[in-house]
Design an enzyme around this catalytic site. Structure first.
Site, short mmCIF file in Angstrom:
data_model
loop_
_atom_site.label_atom_id
_atom_site.label_comp_id
_atom_site.label_asym_id
_atom_site.label_seq_id
_atom_site.Cartn_x
_atom_site.Cartn_y
_atom_site.Cartn_z
N LYS A 54 -10.73 0.80 6.63
CA LYS A 54 -9.75 1.84 6.27
C LYS A 54 -9.92 3.06 7.17
CE LYS A 54 -9.49 0.18 1.54
NZ LYS A 54 -9.94 0.29 0.15
N GLN A 98 -13.75 4.23 -3.29
CA GLN A 98 -13.83 2.77 -3.21
C GLN A 98 -14.41 2.19 -4.50
OE1 GLN A 98 -12.61 0.89 -0.58
NE2 GLN A 98 -13.05 -0.88 -1.88
N ASP A 121 -4.25 5.77 -3.64
CA ASP A 121 -4.43 4.41 -4.16
C ASP A 121 -3.42 4.12 -5.28
OD1 ASP A 121 -6.19 2.64 -2.99
OD2 ASP A 121 -7.97 3.46 -3.98
#
Ligand code: NDP
Length: 292
Positions: A54, A98, A121
């Site tokens: 990412k 994460q 997200d």
């Protein structure tokens, strides 16, 4: 008739190039570059790989990557304090924590602590509600990537029957909402669904997100359907397999995503897209939805 393999990797590179172009135009116009903060807690090797990918993608798009790596023993309080700080920083447009987090940290609490306007997200309950209500917000990257793949395949949404297999909060449920918003008739299957092949065979659009290698075969698929395989399963031979038996599916479907190089790369590309959208909204710029 042989179906077509959907080039997820190629399409993901196109999305990333679109984001790079948008970012370049913005910075050339004198705006600061977008900033994506990534937070990684603990030593999970897969999480390290995901975050590294990412960050690399962000840098290639001209997005500034601000990385925070915390010890597995980090307290929930310390993590929440970091999120508070990132929420207030002007140079941070997107925050990505994460998952999974170590067991002593309440994931829900951490997700709820992120400013919904920086929640790239799309996991914050506020963004889940916005998607459900049809308001502007952030959509989780994987289902958003699936929708883009379907668009790239010139799929007809209006009135089509879409079947989503799996009802997780990060894939199945938001996928169903997105397809509903596109005016599909949507059915969701899960572990208690009876006679699943009879349901999936109705699908013009079939999206599978379960986590069971090759559970979907030719007998599950309507001739001419477009099939999106979200599943990632590592076999004992070390090979990655999707939830769909791609070879078998191609004998019936119009198009199928492969695993790997299907949905996976789209997830990262859509994270880049969400970050540039967060940047535009925070700077009060007209949104450029080229990569939506
Ligand atoms: P979850 O485990 O959270 O959800 C799986 C879903 O599948 C559940 O809703 C479950 O039903 C359903 N299910 C389980 N067994 C069956 C069955 N026999 N028949 C029908 N439905 C069943 O998984 P995720 O949604 O997080 O992920 C799904 C897959 O997608 C995984 O392989 C994951 O690795 C992959 N993935 C890939 C991503 C990418 O970027 N390509 C991103 C995210 C996930 P129930 O609710 O009843 O238990």
């Amino acid at each position: 008739m042989a179906g077509e393999i959907i080039d997820g990797r190629g399409i993901s590179l196109k999305v990333r190039a679109e984001v790079k172009d948008i970012v370049q135009r913005r910075t050339a116009a004198g705006h600061r570059a977008p900033g994506l903060a990534t937070v990684l807690v603990g030593e999970d090797p897969a999480s390290h790989v995901y975050v590294r990918n990412k960050r690399k993608a962000a840098e290639k798009c001209g997005i500034i990557s601000l990385h925070h790596e915390l010890d597995a023993a980090t307290s929930e309080k310390a993590l929440l304090a970091l999120i508070d700080e990132l929420n207030t920083r002007d140079d941070v447009d997107g925050i990505l924590v994460q998952l999974p987090l170590p067991a002593h940290i309440d994931e829900g609490k951490v997700i709820r602590a992120i400013d919904p306007d920086k929640d790239v997200d799309g996991f914050h309950p506020e963004n889940v509600a916005r998607l459900s209500l049809g308001f502007e917000g952030f959509v989780p990257c994987t289902p958003k990537g699936c929708l883009r793949l379907l668009r790239e395949m010139d799929t007809t949404f209006e009135g089509a029957h879409a079947v989503v297999v799996g009802r997780s909060n990060i894939v199945g449920k938001p996928m169903a909402q997105l397809l509903l918003a596109e005016n599909c008739t949507v059915t969701i299957c899960h572990s208690r669904t009876r006679d699943m092949p009879s349901v999936t065979r109705l699908a013009d659009i079939l999206v599978v997100a379960v986590g069971r290698a090759h559970m979907i075969g030719a007998e599950h698929i309507k001739p001419g359907a477009v099939v999106i395989d979200v599943g990632i399963n590592r076999g004992e031979d070390g090979k990655l397999r999707g939830d769909v038996d791609t070879e078998a599916a191609l004998t019936v479907a119009r198009a199928v995503t492969p695993v790997p190089k299907g949905v996976g790369p789209m997830t990262i590309a859509m994270l880049m897209h969400n970050t540039q959208v967060a940047h535009a909204r925070r700077l009060g710029l007209a949104e450029q939805e080229a990569a939506s």
